[in-house]
Motif scaffolding. Structure first.
Motif, short mmCIF file in Angstrom:
data_model
loop_
_atom_site.label_atom_id
_atom_site.label_comp_id
_atom_site.label_asym_id
_atom_site.label_seq_id
_atom_site.Cartn_x
_atom_site.Cartn_y
_atom_site.Cartn_z
N GLY A 251 -6.01 -6.78 -6.38
CA GLY A 251 -6.19 -6.24 -7.73
C GLY A 251 -6.34 -4.73 -7.72
N ASP A 252 -5.94 -4.09 -6.62
CA ASP A 252 -6.08 -2.64 -6.51
C ASP A 252 -4.69 -2.00 -6.63
OD1 ASP A 252 -6.66 -0.05 -5.94
OD2 ASP A 252 -7.81 -0.47 -4.11
N GLN A 253 -4.31 -1.69 -7.87
CA GLN A 253 -2.96 -1.16 -8.12
C GLN A 253 -2.81 0.27 -7.62
OE1 GLN A 253 -0.35 -2.82 -8.95
NE2 GLN A 253 -1.50 -4.71 -9.23
N ALA A 254 -3.94 0.95 -7.33
CA ALA A 254 -3.87 2.36 -6.91
C ALA A 254 -3.52 2.51 -5.43
CB ALA A 254 -5.22 3.03 -7.20
N LEU A 255 -3.48 1.41 -4.69
CA LEU A 255 -3.19 1.52 -3.25
C LEU A 255 -1.77 2.06 -3.03
CD1 LEU A 255 -4.54 -1.79 -1.66
CD2 LEU A 255 -5.32 0.54 -1.19
N VAL A 256 -1.64 3.02 -2.11
CA VAL A 256 -0.29 3.54 -1.83
C VAL A 256 0.20 2.98 -0.49
CG1 VAL A 256 -0.50 5.69 -3.14
CG2 VAL A 256 -1.31 5.61 -0.79
N ASN A 257 1.51 2.84 -0.39
CA ASN A 257 2.09 2.32 0.86
C ASN A 257 1.88 3.34 1.98
OD1 ASN A 257 3.15 0.80 -1.20
ND2 ASN A 257 5.19 0.64 -0.28
N VAL A 258 1.32 2.87 3.11
CA VAL A 258 1.36 3.69 4.33
C VAL A 258 2.04 2.84 5.40
CG1 VAL A 258 -0.71 5.05 3.79
CG2 VAL A 258 -0.94 2.95 5.11
N GLN A 259 2.34 3.49 6.52
CA GLN A 259 3.11 2.77 7.53
C GLN A 259 2.35 1.55 8.08
OE1 GLN A 259 4.58 5.08 10.80
NE2 GLN A 259 5.87 3.38 11.46
N VAL A 260 3.10 0.49 8.30
CA VAL A 260 2.54 -0.77 8.79
C VAL A 260 2.88 -0.91 10.28
CG1 VAL A 260 3.03 -3.24 8.67
CG2 VAL A 260 2.63 -1.96 6.57
N HIS A 261 1.87 -1.23 11.11
CA HIS A 261 2.11 -1.45 12.54
C HIS A 261 1.73 -2.87 12.91
CE1 HIS A 261 2.07 2.91 13.13
NE2 HIS A 261 0.95 2.94 12.43
N ASP A 262 2.14 -3.28 14.11
CA ASP A 262 1.55 -4.45 14.76
C ASP A 262 1.59 -5.67 13.84
OD1 ASP A 262 0.31 -5.54 16.96
OD2 ASP A 262 -1.72 -5.14 16.27
N LYS A 263 2.81 -6.00 13.35
CA LYS A 263 2.96 -7.11 12.40
C LYS A 263 3.09 -8.42 13.18
CE LYS A 263 6.03 -6.08 9.03
NZ LYS A 263 7.35 -6.06 8.30
N PHE A 264 2.21 -9.38 12.97
CA PHE A 264 2.38 -10.69 13.62
C PHE A 264 1.76 -11.79 12.77
CE2 PHE A 264 -1.96 -11.14 15.10
CZ PHE A 264 -2.39 -9.84 15.26
N PHE A 265 2.04 -13.04 13.15
CA PHE A 265 1.59 -14.20 12.37
C PHE A 265 0.58 -15.01 13.18
CE2 PHE A 265 5.63 -12.93 10.68
CZ PHE A 265 5.47 -13.09 9.32
#
Ligand code: RFL
Length: 392
Positions: A251-265
Motif C-alpha cells: 500500500g506504499d505507492q511512493a516507493l520507487v524502483n531500485v535495482q533488484v539483486h539476488d532473485k530466487f524462489f
C-alpha cells in the motif's frame, strides 16, 4: 599414522551458522575439533540469509562470553503488521533480558570466521570434497575426504552434521533409522535483495493480492519477499512487476524502483527428522529440520541445537559424563516442535488473512481475527512476543 590420517575429538561437517558457532564454543572450552566445508571462505563470507538473532540466541552468546565479539546490528524492537495498507506496530521487546538484534546471518558468520580462525587459530578446512562418514557400533567414527592435496582421514569421538538439507551427514544414516515429518504449504516466496533500507519498522504486509514482507539486511539493504506460485520462474517476475506488486501489497505507492539483486524462489515447507542422532553422529540445524522463513526461526533453531550439543560435549569430553549428550534429541525435539508450530501459525496467518484464493473466505476471516488478537489481547500479545524473542 600418516600425515593424511589424523585424530581429533570432534569433526564438524559444514561451516555455516551452526558449524562455525559449535566450533567456536568448543574451541573456547578447549575441545579440539576440525570443520570440513565444501565451499571456499569467500563464498561463505558473502552468503546472505537470515536477518535476526532472537533474544534467546543473544543470551546464548552472552552466556558463552562471545556476544560482544560476534553480534552487531540494532535492537529488533518492533515489527509492523500491515493489512491492505493499514499498519499496526507490534512491540517485540518486552521481557527483562537482552533483546533480539537485527544481526544478519552474514554478519554473524563473518564475525565467527574472524573469531574462530583468525583469533583462536581454529581448524576450518575449506574446499573439501567427497566426504564419507563411517559410524559403526562400538567404534570411533572415521571421516574421509579429499582436497587439492589428495585423500585424508580423521578418526574422532563424535561427528556433527551441520551441512544443511543437501549435505552428506544425514544421508550417511542407514534407511529406516530416521523418520521424516513434513508439511507443504502449497506456495512459494520470491526473494529479492534491494539497495534500500527499511524505513521505520520491518513490514509484514498482508493483502488481498498476496503476502509481501520487507526486512532489514544491514543499514542500507533490505530483503523483500513476495508470495507467489510454486511453479513461478524468474521470467514470470521481471523487475517492473516486482516493484508494482510491492507497491500494491504494501500500500506504499511512493516507493520507487531500485535495482533488484539476488532473485530466487523459496518453496514454503516444514520438515523434522527424528531422532537427531545416530550412534556417534549428531545432526544440527537445517540438516535436522527446516522451517518456512515466515517466523525467522531457521538460523535461530540451528544456534539452539549447537548450544545444547556444545554443553553436552563439554560434559562428555571434559568431565566424562555422556548423559546430557545422549539426551540431545530428547532435549531439542520438544523445543523444535514448539517453534515449528509458531512458524506454521505465522505462515498460515500471514497468507490466509490476505488472499482468500487458496483457502477461502472462512480461513481469511479467522486468520484476520488471530492477527487482531495480537493487538487486543495482552495475553495473545505476550505469547507472540515470547515466540518472536525465542523465550517461550
Ligand atoms: P547453513 O548455514 O546452510 O550451513 C551449511 C554449510 O554446510 C556446507 N555443506 C557442506 N560441507 C561439506 N560437505 C558437504 N557435502 C556439504 N554440504 C553442505 C554448506 O556449504 C554450508 O556452508 O546451515 P545451518 O548451519 O544448519 O544454518 C541454518 C541456517 O542457515 C538457515 O536455517 C537460515 O538461513 C534460514 N533462514 C532464516 N533463518 C532465520 O532464523 N531467520 C531468517 O530470517 C531466515 N531467513 C533463511 C532466511 C533461509 C533462507 N534460504 C534461502 C535458505 C531466508 C532465506 C532466503
Amino acid at each position: 599414522m600418516s600425515s593424511n590420517h589424523e585424530k581429533t575429538n570432534i569433526v564438524i561437517i559444514g561451516a555455516g551458522a551452526s558449524g562455525l558457532t559449535l566450533a567456536t564454543f568448543l574451541h573456547k572450552s578447549g575441545i579440539p575439533c576440525v570443520v570440513l566445508e565444501k565451499r571456499n571462505r569467500s563464498y561463505i563470507e558473502v552468503r546472505q540469509r537470515a536477518g535476526v538473532v532472537e533474544a534467546r540466541g543473544v543470551r546464548m552468546f552472552e552466556r558463552w562470553g562471545l556476544a560482544d565479539k560476534l553480534l552487531g546490528g540494532p535492537v529488533a524492537a518492533t515489527i509492523e503488521y500491515r493489512l491492505n495498507g493499514v499498519g499496526r506496530v507490534f512491540e517485540i521487546a518486552g521481557d527483562h533480558g537482552s533483546p533480539s538484534r537485527f544481526c544478519t546471518q552474514q554478519m554473524l558468520v563473518n564475525n565467527l570466521l574472524r573469531e574462530l580462525i583468525d583469533s583462536m587459530g581454529g581448524d576450518v578446512r575449506f574446499d573439501v570434497d567427497s566426504i564419507t562418514i563411517q559410524n559403526e557400533e562400538g567404534q570411533r567414527p572415521n571421516v574421509s575426504y579429499t582436497d587439492a592435496n589428495g585423500a585424508h582421514e580423521l578418526t574422532c569421538d563424535y561427528v556433527v552434521g551441520c551441512d544443511a538439507d543437501h549435505g552428506v551427514s544425514r544421508t550417511s544414516i542407514p534407511d529406516g533409522v530416521l523418520t521424516r515429518y513434513s508439511h507443504e504449504f502449497g506456495y512459494a516466496w520470491l526473494a529479492v535483495l534491494v539497495e534500500a533500507p527499511v524505513k521505520g519498522h520491518p513490514i509484514m504486509a498482508v493483502s488481498d493480492r498476496g503476502f509481501a514482507a520487507q526486512l532489514p539486511r544491514g543499514p542500507q539493504r533490505s530483503r523483500y519477499y513476495l508470495q507467489c506460485a510454486l511453479s513461478d520462474t524468474a521470467e514470470d517476475w521481471p523487475d517492473e512487476r516486482i516493484w508494482n506488486e510491492i507497491r500494491l501489497r504494501t500500500g506504499d505507492q511512493a516507493l520507487v524502483n531500485v535495482q533488484v539483486h539476488d532473485k530466487f524462489f523459496v518453496p514454503l515447507r516444514s520438515v523434522v527428522y527424528e531422532p537427531m542422532q545416530y550412534r556417534n553422529l549428531f545432526l544440527a540445524g537445517d540438516a535436522a529440520h527446516l522451517v518456512p522463513p515466515t517466523g525467522a526461526k531457521g538460523m535461530n533453531l540451528a544456534l539452539h541445537d549447537v548450544d545444547v550439543l556444545a554443553q553436552g560435549f563439554v560434559r562428555a569430553i571434559a568431565e566424562g559424563d555422556t548423559t546430557e549428550l545422549l539426551r540431545y534429541s530428547e532435549t531439542c525435539l520438544p523445543d523444535l516442535w514448539k517453534y515449528q508450530e509458531f512458524s506454521v501459525w505465522m505462515t498460515d496467518t500471514m497468507h490466509d488473512a490476505g488472499n482468500a484464493r487458496q483457502h477461502g473466505v472462512f480461513r481469511q476471516r479467522t486468520a484476520r481475527a488471530r492477527l487482531d488478537a495480537l493487538f487486543s489481547s495482552p495475553a495473545a500479545g505476550q505469547l507472540h512476543g515470547d515466540y518472536l524473542r525465542g523465550t517461550v
